[in-house]
Design a protein around this motif. Sequence first.
Motif, PDB file in Angstrom:
ATOM      1  N   ASP A  10     -40.843 -12.862 -26.275  1.00  0.00           N
ATOM      2  CA  ASP A  10     -40.104 -13.060 -27.518  1.00  0.00           C
ATOM      3  C   ASP A  10     -38.724 -12.219 -27.628  1.00  0.00           C
ATOM      4  O   ASP A  10     -38.419 -11.095 -27.101  1.00  0.00           O
ATOM      5  CB  ASP A  10     -40.547 -13.187 -28.208  1.00  0.00           C
ATOM      6  N   GLU A  11     -38.120 -13.290 -27.837  1.00  0.00           N
ATOM      7  CA  GLU A  11     -36.176 -12.434 -27.967  1.00  0.00           C
ATOM      8  C   GLU A  11     -35.994 -10.975 -28.570  1.00  0.00           C
ATOM      9  O   GLU A  11     -35.174  -9.794 -28.812  1.00  0.00           O
ATOM     10  CB  GLU A  11     -34.807 -13.282 -28.252  1.00  0.00           C
ATOM     11  N   ILE A  12     -36.764 -11.380 -29.789  1.00  0.00           N
ATOM     12  CA  ILE A  12     -36.598 -10.165 -31.045  1.00  0.00           C
ATOM     13  C   ILE A  12     -37.085  -8.904 -30.360  1.00  0.00           C
ATOM     14  O   ILE A  12     -37.371  -7.703 -30.353  1.00  0.00           O
ATOM     15  CB  ILE A  12     -36.921 -10.454 -32.404  1.00  0.00           C
ATOM     16  N   GLN A  13     -38.382  -9.712 -29.667  1.00  0.00           N
ATOM     17  CA  GLN A  13     -39.932  -8.746 -28.761  1.00  0.00           C
ATOM     18  C   GLN A  13     -38.091  -7.457 -27.981  1.00  0.00           C
ATOM     19  O   GLN A  13     -38.023  -6.118 -27.541  1.00  0.00           O
ATOM     20  CB  GLN A  13     -40.429  -8.466 -28.696  1.00  0.00           C
ATOM     21  N   ALA A  14     -37.345  -8.471 -27.413  1.00  0.00           N
ATOM     22  CA  ALA A  14     -36.474  -7.616 -26.658  1.00  0.00           C
ATOM     23  C   ALA A  14     -35.623  -6.986 -27.087  1.00  0.00           C
ATOM     24  O   ALA A  14     -35.659  -5.140 -25.975  1.00  0.00           O
ATOM     25  CB  ALA A  14     -36.390  -9.080 -25.428  1.00  0.00           C
ATOM     26  N   VAL A  15     -35.336  -6.950 -27.950  1.00  0.00           N
ATOM     27  CA  VAL A  15     -34.340  -6.060 -28.575  1.00  0.00           C
ATOM     28  C   VAL A  15     -34.435  -4.901 -28.956  1.00  0.00           C
ATOM     29  O   VAL A  15     -34.473  -4.158 -28.789  1.00  0.00           O
ATOM     30  CB  VAL A  15     -33.622  -7.005 -29.801  1.00  0.00           C
ATOM     31  N   ASN A  22     -47.487   3.099 -24.765  1.00  0.00           N
ATOM     32  CA  ASN A  22     -46.362   4.138 -24.803  1.00  0.00           C
ATOM     33  C   ASN A  22     -44.873   3.839 -24.930  1.00  0.00           C
ATOM     34  O   ASN A  22     -44.129   3.819 -25.734  1.00  0.00           O
ATOM     35  CB  ASN A  22     -46.289   4.872 -23.315  1.00  0.00           C
ATOM     36  N   LEU A  23     -45.245   2.782 -24.230  1.00  0.00           N
ATOM     37  CA  LEU A  23     -43.747   1.484 -24.345  1.00  0.00           C
ATOM     38  C   LEU A  23     -44.283   0.150 -25.267  1.00  0.00           C
ATOM     39  O   LEU A  23     -44.725  -1.091 -24.366  1.00  0.00           O
ATOM     40  CB  LEU A  23     -42.935   1.220 -23.763  1.00  0.00           C
ATOM     41  N   GLY A  24     -44.211   0.047 -26.868  1.00  0.00           N
ATOM     42  CA  GLY A  24     -44.646  -1.114 -27.050  1.00  0.00           C
ATOM     43  C   GLY A  24     -43.732  -1.862 -27.855  1.00  0.00           C
ATOM     44  O   GLY A  24     -42.411  -1.329 -28.862  1.00  0.00           O
ATOM     45  N   CYS A  25     -43.464  -2.986 -28.924  1.00  0.00           N
ATOM     46  CA  CYS A  25     -42.822  -3.906 -29.330  1.00  0.00           C
ATOM     47  C   CYS A  25     -43.452  -3.727 -30.314  1.00  0.00           C
ATOM     48  O   CYS A  25     -44.819  -3.172 -30.653  1.00  0.00           O
ATOM     49  CB  CYS A  25     -42.693  -5.238 -28.680  1.00  0.00           C
ATOM     50  N   TYR A  26     -43.184  -4.711 -31.224  1.00  0.00           N
ATOM     51  CA  TYR A  26     -43.140  -5.225 -32.366  1.00  0.00           C
ATOM     52  C   TYR A  26     -44.247  -6.178 -32.662  1.00  0.00           C
ATOM     53  O   TYR A  26     -43.719  -7.078 -34.145  1.00  0.00           O
ATOM     54  CB  TYR A  26     -42.540  -4.663 -33.156  1.00  0.00           C
ATOM     55  N   LEU A  64     -37.619  -3.347 -27.334  1.00  0.00           N
ATOM     56  CA  LEU A  64     -38.154  -2.734 -25.748  1.00  0.00           C
ATOM     57  C   LEU A  64     -36.719  -2.188 -25.398  1.00  0.00           C
ATOM     58  O   LEU A  64     -36.433  -1.207 -24.964  1.00  0.00           O
ATOM     59  CB  LEU A  64     -38.937  -3.910 -25.155  1.00  0.00           C
ATOM     60  N   ARG A  65     -35.782  -2.896 -24.864  1.00  0.00           N
ATOM     61  CA  ARG A  65     -34.691  -1.654 -25.136  1.00  0.00           C
ATOM     62  C   ARG A  65     -34.294  -0.708 -25.493  1.00  0.00           C
ATOM     63  O   ARG A  65     -33.694  -0.072 -24.498  1.00  0.00           O
ATOM     64  CB  ARG A  65     -33.259  -3.542 -25.173  1.00  0.00           C
ATOM     65  N   VAL A  66     -33.896  -1.183 -27.384  1.00  0.00           N
ATOM     66  CA  VAL A  66     -33.991   0.570 -27.037  1.00  0.00           C
ATOM     67  C   VAL A  66     -34.939   1.312 -27.160  1.00  0.00           C
ATOM     68  O   VAL A  66     -34.467   2.578 -26.599  1.00  0.00           O
ATOM     69  CB  VAL A  66     -33.863  -0.075 -29.466  1.00  0.00           C
ATOM     70  N   LYS A  67     -36.349   1.319 -27.251  1.00  0.00           N
ATOM     71  CA  LYS A  67     -37.517   2.392 -26.570  1.00  0.00           C
ATOM     72  C   LYS A  67     -37.266   2.216 -25.641  1.00  0.00           C
ATOM     73  O   LYS A  67     -37.806   3.610 -24.850  1.00  0.00           O
ATOM     74  CB  LYS A  67     -38.938   1.443 -27.031  1.00  0.00           C
ATOM     75  N   LEU A  68     -37.017   1.585 -24.489  1.00  0.00           N
ATOM     76  CA  LEU A  68     -36.598   1.476 -22.642  1.00  0.00           C
ATOM     77  C   LEU A  68     -35.877   2.738 -23.007  1.00  0.00           C
ATOM     78  O   LEU A  68     -35.397   4.055 -21.805  1.00  0.00           O
ATOM     79  CB  LEU A  68     -36.572   0.401 -22.200  1.00  0.00           C
ATOM     80  N   LYS A  69     -35.256   3.700 -23.909  1.00  0.00           N
ATOM     81  CA  LYS A  69     -33.630   4.422 -23.969  1.00  0.00           C
ATOM     82  C   LYS A  69     -34.674   5.574 -23.655  1.00  0.00           C
ATOM     83  O   LYS A  69     -34.181   6.508 -22.966  1.00  0.00           O
ATOM     84  CB  LYS A  69     -32.902   4.449 -24.532  1.00  0.00           C
ATOM     85  N   HIS A  70     -36.232   5.262 -24.473  1.00  0.00           N
ATOM     86  CA  HIS A  70     -36.530   6.922 -25.118  1.00  0.00           C
ATOM     87  C   HIS A  70     -38.158   7.005 -24.191  1.00  0.00           C
ATOM     88  O   HIS A  70     -39.049   8.208 -23.943  1.00  0.00           O
ATOM     89  CB  HIS A  70     -37.042   6.711 -26.266  1.00  0.00           C
ATOM     90  N   ILE A  71     -38.354   6.259 -23.067  1.00  0.00           N
ATOM     91  CA  ILE A  71     -39.688   6.266 -22.751  1.00  0.00           C
ATOM     92  C   ILE A  71     -40.288   7.341 -21.784  1.00  0.00           C
ATOM     93  O   ILE A  71     -41.251   8.379 -22.103  1.00  0.00           O
ATOM     94  CB  ILE A  71     -39.890   5.060 -20.965  1.00  0.00           C
ATOM     95  N   LYS A  72     -38.605   8.265 -20.808  1.00  0.00           N
ATOM     96  CA  LYS A  72     -39.218   9.577 -20.454  1.00  0.00           C
ATOM     97  C   LYS A  72     -39.808  10.681 -21.671  1.00  0.00           C
ATOM     98  O   LYS A  72     -40.952  11.277 -21.592  1.00  0.00           O
ATOM     99  CB  LYS A  72     -37.884  10.350 -19.529  1.00  0.00           C
ATOM    100  N   PRO A  79     -30.344 -13.295 -24.151  1.00  0.00           N
ATOM    101  CA  PRO A  79     -29.390 -12.602 -23.322  1.00  0.00           C
ATOM    102  C   PRO A  79     -30.100 -11.230 -23.505  1.00  0.00           C
ATOM    103  O   PRO A  79     -29.682 -10.049 -22.486  1.00  0.00           O
ATOM    104  CB  PRO A  79     -28.230 -12.004 -24.294  1.00  0.00           C
ATOM    105  N   ASN A  80     -31.534 -10.418 -24.484  1.00  0.00           N
ATOM    106  CA  ASN A  80     -31.895  -9.571 -24.498  1.00  0.00           C
ATOM    107  C   ASN A  80     -33.608  -9.966 -23.595  1.00  0.00           C
ATOM    108  O   ASN A  80     -33.341  -8.436 -22.505  1.00  0.00           O
ATOM    109  CB  ASN A  80     -31.660  -9.154 -26.176  1.00  0.00           C
TER     110      ASN A  80
END
Length: 365
Positions: A231-236, A186-190, A238-246, A35-36
């Motif tokens: 990957d689902e964990i990476q999507a988690v 700039n928008l990176g996962c782990y 990215l969803r958090v970081k996307l809120k801060h991209i601006k 789902p993420n």
Amino acid sequence: MIPMVDLKVQYLQIKEEIDRGILEALEKTQFILGPNVAAFEEEAAACLGVKHAVGVASGTDALHLALAAAGIKEGDEVITSPFTFIATAEAIRYVGATPVFVDIDPKTYNIDPARIEAAITPRTRAVLPVHLFGQPADLSAIEALCTRHGLLLIEDCAQSFGADFGGRMTGTIGALGAFSFFPSKNLGCYGDGGLVTTPCPEMAERVKVLRNHGSKVRYHHSVIGYNSRLDEIQAVILRVKLKHIKEYSEGRRRVAHLYSELLAGTGAITPHEDGKGTHVYHQYTILTERRDAVMKALSEAGIASAVYYPIPLHKQEVFAAECAGVSLPVAEEVASRCMSLPIFPEMTDAQVREVAAVVASVLKG
């Protein structure tokens, strides 16, 4: 030590939400196309202003699957920049096509639109500009050229999430866009992650099939595909970081503009903003004749630096045979003098001043 990018300080700022989201995903145990991933695809599409966004396993895969979904194949040619990471050209090779390198603009370091037309042949199928270091390529000129010649425009947005060109976000102007979520982006996962964007539902569906072993329905395979699922964990993450991209983009621009102010008059050529779009500074890259001396001084002061990219692709061993005799003087000159300084959204003004002071001490000493 001042690193090129400080991922720890960013993590600590969003740690609670990151940790909670990961634990929730672990509890649900839906690890593949969960789902993420679906939620991130929707949120990224909304953020960028594009109809379709498909998560894949890496930025390289995003390029590969975008080209494959576009029908680029053996015998085709794709025009691109020689001044980029090799993944851009690798992806063209993965589908059996030939990368055709065109020299870069001496100010933006992106592919020079004025040089593209001369490289078009009957085998040319697409133009693949790279939004290098976070500055959009001149998409108005490239888009017009592609329309005139009936070519596909596919954007390499590995370094440009959050950048816009004339109010349109990179990755939404061409037939397809390819993003990387490598940790330092700039928008990176782990880990690794990527995204393909497109306004076309058919293209999006092809990417979804290709990323999942050529399958729409489990154990039914319509084409030979790949194992390239975000990957689902990476999507988690990215969803958090996307809120801060601006906020992240604004932080990078603050750092970059302070660098440029502090380095004025040192003789270093600082990044040029052409005013056609918003530069989001994945890297802050300068040109100097004294690169080795500057990097040595920075290292001695405990400050990181890097060269992106020291060898243009047409000079790489892997392309030596097909590019024999090819001269792209601007890319070669830039590669011989470029160096990148630390930049990340959380970098303090004091850190920027410390870096700039070392650079200035060498160039003005």
